[in-house]
Motif scaffolding. Sequence first.
Motif, short mmCIF file in Angstrom:
data_model
loop_
_atom_site.label_atom_id
_atom_site.label_comp_id
_atom_site.label_asym_id
_atom_site.label_seq_id
_atom_site.Cartn_x
_atom_site.Cartn_y
_atom_site.Cartn_z
N LYS A 42 12.82 32.46 -32.25
CA LYS A 42 12.64 32.28 -33.70
C LYS A 42 11.48 31.34 -33.98
CE LYS A 42 15.09 30.79 -37.88
NZ LYS A 42 16.38 30.27 -38.41
N GLU A 43 11.41 30.24 -33.23
CA GLU A 43 10.32 29.28 -33.42
C GLU A 43 8.97 29.90 -33.08
OE1 GLU A 43 14.07 26.95 -32.75
OE2 GLU A 43 13.16 28.79 -31.98
N LEU A 47 5.48 30.81 -35.55
CA LEU A 47 4.09 30.45 -35.26
C LEU A 47 3.20 31.68 -35.14
CD1 LEU A 47 4.56 27.63 -32.60
CD2 LEU A 47 3.81 27.36 -34.95
N PHE A 48 3.78 32.76 -34.61
CA PHE A 48 3.02 34.01 -34.39
C PHE A 48 3.83 35.18 -34.90
CE2 PHE A 48 1.69 30.95 -31.22
CZ PHE A 48 0.30 31.06 -31.23
N VAL A 60 4.69 40.62 -24.70
CA VAL A 60 5.99 39.99 -24.59
C VAL A 60 5.76 38.49 -24.46
CG1 VAL A 60 8.07 39.75 -23.20
CG2 VAL A 60 7.05 42.00 -23.53
N ASP A 61 6.25 37.75 -25.40
CA ASP A 61 6.07 36.31 -25.40
C ASP A 61 7.44 35.64 -25.45
OD1 ASP A 61 3.23 36.70 -25.79
OD2 ASP A 61 3.73 37.16 -27.87
N LYS A 62 7.65 34.67 -24.61
CA LYS A 62 8.90 33.91 -24.62
C LYS A 62 8.55 32.43 -24.57
CE LYS A 62 12.59 35.47 -24.14
NZ LYS A 62 13.61 35.97 -25.10
#
Length: 304
Positions: A42-43, A47-48, A60-62
């Motif tokens: 969520k955070e 931001l993105f 895929v971003d974590k």
Amino acid sequence: MKRDDSLWKSLLEDIFDDFLQFFIPDAEQIFDFDKGFVFLDKELNQLFPPAEDEFQPRYVDKLIKVFTRQGTEAWILVHIEVQGYRDNAFAKRMYEYYARIFDKYQQSVVAFAILTDRYRSFKPEFYESSLLGTTLTYRYNVYKVIEQDQALLSQNPNPFAVVIMTVLLALQKRRLTETQLFDLKVDLAKRLLIRSYSKPKIRTLLNFLRFYIRFENPDSISKFDEQIDTITNQPKNMGLEEFLLYRAEKLGMRQGLAQGIEQQNKLFIQNLLTQTDFTVEKIASLVGVSTDVVVKIKTTLEQA
């Protein structure tokens, strides 16, 4: 690529401890695994924000919060390139992720870029900007899957090594016949099943193997599932919840083979809703769809 996105996101949440140990040999001495991990999707989305255009490149971003044995927090940014093409803006984007996260949260970030494309010459390892004596260099951890040695991976006991072997096999797909791909996929499944992993991790890795490498022929899908059933004898050794999930998945898949992937997912969701007590969120994660899709099908069932 949306399905691959969902697979990677779910996979990282299921075996993130193995991910850390795969890339950081002394991870257990650095991080307190008993405190678990906090996934800050969520955070990161704040931001993105995700692109609304479905044809935009997808990544895929974590962002994961982990706890060190000294009691402090550390933030791990995992950025996985799954688009499979060369992107000259990749290194700059990695820096932008770091800069925005640090600016907002004032936390150190450890960043990993796992490149799953097939272009050996594409390996952006740092971002640099320089003007009139002022220079900025940002380096991050880069792991190029196509460069990895299959033999070494097969000897690595870490479950994440199976993930990398799966991606390597997917990269070979265009050079293989359907029969060759089938045999190699079954062989990888067998090698996975002889390892002493926990049942949840085996299930996670098998699902990644099943859906990340796709067959063109529906008969191959059915045949592969039958092979896995034969190898694992799953129905004989399951608890009630596992059996209900297994039965729902099998029924949905077999009914959906001739009806396409979308209908297959719908049938799978319907069976999970009617035969398990899983939450909407868990079902969405298992199938790799949004919660809105599950809610819509749930509402339709309730009104029927």
